[in-house]
Write a protein that holds these residues in place. Structure first.
Motif, PDB file in Angstrom:
ATOM      1  N   GLU A 339       0.826  -1.208   0.000  1.00 32.11           N
ATOM      2  CA  GLU A 339       0.000   0.000   0.000  1.00 32.11           C
ATOM      3  C   GLU A 339       0.858   1.257   0.000  1.00 32.11           C
ATOM      4  O   GLU A 339       0.584   2.216  -0.734  1.00 32.11           O
ATOM      5  CB  GLU A 339      -0.905  -0.002   1.225  1.00 32.11           C
ATOM      6  CG  GLU A 339      -1.760   1.260   1.373  1.00 32.11           C
ATOM      7  CD  GLU A 339      -2.541   1.279   2.676  1.00 32.11           C
ATOM      8  OE1 GLU A 339      -3.095   2.345   3.005  1.00 32.11           O
ATOM      9  OE2 GLU A 339      -2.587   0.244   3.362  1.00 32.11           O
ATOM     10  N   HIS A 340       1.919   1.271   0.812  1.00 29.18           N
ATOM     11  CA  HIS A 340       2.761   2.463   0.909  1.00 29.18           C
ATOM     12  C   HIS A 340       3.706   2.608  -0.281  1.00 29.18           C
ATOM     13  O   HIS A 340       3.998   3.725  -0.712  1.00 29.18           O
ATOM     14  CB  HIS A 340       3.584   2.418   2.203  1.00 29.18           C
ATOM     15  CG  HIS A 340       2.817   2.775   3.428  1.00 29.18           C
ATOM     16  ND1 HIS A 340       1.867   1.941   3.981  1.00 29.18           N
ATOM     17  CD2 HIS A 340       2.839   3.881   4.215  1.00 29.18           C
ATOM     18  CE1 HIS A 340       1.356   2.523   5.061  1.00 29.18           C
ATOM     19  NE2 HIS A 340       1.927   3.697   5.220  1.00 29.18           N
ATOM     20  N   GLU A 341       4.186   1.486  -0.799  1.00 29.57           N
ATOM     21  CA  GLU A 341       5.160   1.537  -1.889  1.00 29.57           C
ATOM     22  C   GLU A 341       4.823   0.468  -2.924  1.00 29.57           C
ATOM     23  O   GLU A 341       5.469  -0.574  -2.992  1.00 29.57           O
ATOM     24  CB  GLU A 341       6.581   1.340  -1.350  1.00 29.57           C
ATOM     25  CG  GLU A 341       6.980   2.389  -0.321  1.00 29.57           C
ATOM     26  CD  GLU A 341       8.425   2.230   0.137  1.00 29.57           C
ATOM     27  OE1 GLU A 341       9.268   1.831  -0.688  1.00 29.57           O
ATOM     28  OE2 GLU A 341       8.704   2.514   1.324  1.00 29.57           O
ATOM     29  N   PRO A 342       3.764   0.685  -3.720  1.00 31.89           N
ATOM     30  CA  PRO A 342       3.357  -0.330  -4.699  1.00 31.89           C
ATOM     31  C   PRO A 342       4.459  -0.627  -5.700  1.00 31.89           C
ATOM     32  O   PRO A 342       5.281   0.238  -6.020  1.00 31.89           O
ATOM     33  CB  PRO A 342       2.136   0.307  -5.375  1.00 31.89           C
ATOM     34  CG  PRO A 342       2.258   1.768  -5.098  1.00 31.89           C
ATOM     35  CD  PRO A 342       2.946   1.895  -3.786  1.00 31.89           C
ATOM     36  N   ARG A 343       4.442  -1.850  -6.162  1.00 29.26           N
ATOM     37  CA  ARG A 343       5.464  -2.296  -7.105  1.00 29.26           C
ATOM     38  C   ARG A 343       5.382  -1.506  -8.405  1.00 29.26           C
ATOM     39  O   ARG A 343       4.296  -1.263  -8.946  1.00 29.26           O
ATOM     40  CB  ARG A 343       5.252  -3.788  -7.398  1.00 29.26           C
ATOM     41  CG  ARG A 343       6.322  -4.422  -8.255  1.00 29.26           C
ATOM     42  CD  ARG A 343       6.031  -5.903  -8.443  1.00 29.26           C
ATOM     43  NE  ARG A 343       7.182  -6.625  -8.959  1.00 29.26           N
ATOM     44  CZ  ARG A 343       7.219  -7.944  -9.119  1.00 29.26           C
ATOM     45  NH1 ARG A 343       6.159  -8.664  -8.798  1.00 29.26           N
ATOM     46  NH2 ARG A 343       8.300  -8.523  -9.576  1.00 29.26           N
ATOM     47  N   LEU A 344       6.524  -1.094  -8.908  1.00 30.01           N
ATOM     48  CA  LEU A 344       6.577  -0.394 -10.188  1.00 30.01           C
ATOM     49  C   LEU A 344       6.639  -1.412 -11.322  1.00 30.01           C
ATOM     50  O   LEU A 344       7.388  -2.392 -11.246  1.00 30.01           O
ATOM     51  CB  LEU A 344       7.815   0.503 -10.251  1.00 30.01           C
ATOM     52  CG  LEU A 344       7.918   1.603  -9.194  1.00 30.01           C
ATOM     53  CD1 LEU A 344       9.229   2.370  -9.377  1.00 30.01           C
ATOM     54  CD2 LEU A 344       6.728   2.533  -9.245  1.00 30.01           C
ATOM     55  N   PRO A 345       5.864  -1.214 -12.381  1.00 30.25           N
ATOM     56  CA  PRO A 345       5.977  -2.131 -13.519  1.00 30.25           C
ATOM     57  C   PRO A 345       7.335  -2.001 -14.182  1.00 30.25           C
ATOM     58  O   PRO A 345       7.962  -0.935 -14.159  1.00 30.25           O
ATOM     59  CB  PRO A 345       4.845  -1.673 -14.445  1.00 30.25           C
ATOM     60  CG  PRO A 345       4.613  -0.256 -14.082  1.00 30.25           C
ATOM     61  CD  PRO A 345       4.891  -0.135 -12.617  1.00 30.25           C
TER      62      PRO A 345
END
Length: 462
Positions: A339-345
């Protein structure tokens, strides 16, 4: 993980520490250790303790209970990958004379053998293994099976004791020594052991109605060890989580780990929240699929989860028989981090080279009148997708190239099936054969490739 720092943001770290503190305090747990991995690297860890000014380090051992089963399952899958056994083999083929002769290796791994959940009395977790000196002593002689084999998931601790004995029989040495040499040493897990080694936490039971506690026994469970004997540390569980997330060819391939993480029998509920694979538990939590395992033994609880979609993993360890729920904590740590640091594509990048023959195969194809599209992916992988926006349902898969010029399905309906490019005598492409289904460049193409032929009058209005 692309474009992500090695450490989490301060706000994320604070949120994780707060969740750990709540778990230790509200759960009335003497101590807890937890950690989060991103992209296979430990990016956060924390600890809380009942002792002012002191918290355990990542080098302190805790008993991990049934997380031990994930290690045993890896040993068994190594034997399968080496061709020394088949998952469909009955146990009697390799370890005859037990009360579970007809149970298959796969059924034992997935807790679908129908075997009893526990040993006959006394309570095996709190008594020395010397009380059960032989495999006949870990199951009831009169009624070892509680359910028909293969029908449903019924958790069985004795089933994993039998798997440990299977490893010993095939390898010719104790399962703990096989584990140390084949798994722990290659992964650098020097602080994971069968018996506790200092520094280690003591195990406690906390009174349910008063803030008092008492020590729990630290037993050697003998033949039942494969069900829950191991001790480990936060640092070693981080290594294990990284392995479960990506595999390591020194130990087990990523493909075999993926096999372990698929439900092996139908889950109990239609909209299932928990299931079991080949030695791995599966859990749905806040919309994400996790795999890993929980663990408990007198004085200790543990949990480890991997979220493949988020590129995250987390673990928790506690030294109380109940309370705190490290498994729930680990799931929530993953959710908080995501939630705080969603995965970057990953950035889009063109293929490093162009194979003109494969490029010519891409684009629309038709399975009968159902439109599909074939795409070329990195590594000469072909991806077949049915255009479900035009027709209901759909079948599709990714296909990996094989040396013989065919492709093998990796997932979904065509997993394990073969895709062939069928050519005319002059070398031009006639059609695709996907598990015997013909795909042509036009709906019911007129070149005779479709079994049963096509209406020679073509498409017409009625």
């Amino acid at each position: 993980m692309t474009d992500l720092p090695d450490e989490l943001l301060p706000t994320t770290r604070r949120a994780l520490l707060h969740r750990l503190a709540v778990a230790q305090s509200a759960g009335r747990t003497p101590s807890m250790v937890a950690g989060v991995l991103r992209g296979g690297r430990l990016v956060w860890s924390g600890a809380r303790s009942m002792v002012d000014g002191h918290a355990p380090t990542l080098d302190v051992q805790y008993r991990i209970g049934s997380l031990t089963k994930t290690f045993v399952a890896v040993l068994v899958l190594r034997l399968r990958d080496e061709g020394l056994l088949d998952l469909a083999d009955p146990l009697s083929r390799h370890l005859p004379g037990t009360p579970a002769d007809d149970a298959t290796v796969a059924q034992l791994l997935s807790h679908s053998s129908g075997l009893a959940a526990e040993t006959p009395a006394p309570w095996w977790e709190r008594t020395e293994g010397s009380l059960r000196p032989g495999l006949d002593d870990i199951l009831e002689a009169e009624r070892p099976l509680k359910h028909p084999a293969g029908r449903l998931h019924h958790y069985s601790n004795p089933g994993y004791a039998l798997l440990g004995a299977l490893v010993e029989k095939v390898r010719g040495e104790p399962w703990g020594e096989v584990l140390r040499r084949e798994v722990l040493a290659p992964l650098g897990m020097d602080r994971t052991t069968l018996l506790p080694e200092q520094p280690h936490a003591g195990g406690f039971a906390v009174h349910p109605w008063a803030d008092v506690m008492r020590s729990e026994p630290l037993t050697d469970t003998g033949l039942m060890g494969p069900a829950g004997q191991l001790w480990s540390t936060g640092a070693d569980l981080a290594r294990w989580a990284a392995f479960l997330g990506a595999g390591d060819d020194k130990v087990l391939s990523a493909d075999t780990l993926a096999e372990m993480g698929r439900p092996a029998v139908a889950p109990d509920d239609a909209g299932w929240t928990t299931a079991y694979g080949l030695g791995l538990q599966l859990r749905r939590h806040e919309g994400r699929l996790l795999y890993g395992h929980t663990g408990s033994m007198p004085g200790f609880t543990a949990g480890l989860w991997v979220s493949e979609a988020d590129g995250l993993a987390a673990f928790g360890l506690a030294n109380a028989t109940s309370g705190g729920s490290p498994a729930q904590l680990a799931a929530e740590l993953i959710a908080l981090t995501a939630e705080h640091e969603p995965r970057l594509p990953e950035p889009w990048r063109p293929l490093p080279e162009v194979d003109e023959e494969l490029l010519a195969l891409t684009g629309p194809w038709y399975w009968g009148a159902a439109p599909t599209v074939l795409r070329l992916r990195p590594g000469r992988v072909l991806e077949l997708t049915q255009l479900t926006s035009l027709v209901g349902g759909g079948r599709g898969s990714r296909f990996r190239p094989e040396p013989d010029g065919t492709w093998t399905g990796l997932d979904n309906y065509y997993a394990g099936e073969t895709l062939r490019v069928v050519r005319h005598p002059d070398g031009s492409v006639s059609h695709l054969d996907v598990a015997s289904f013909v795909h042509t460049r036009e709906p019911y193409g007129p070149d005779g490739a479709v079994p049963g032929g096509v209406d020679p009058e073509g498409w017409r209005a009625w």
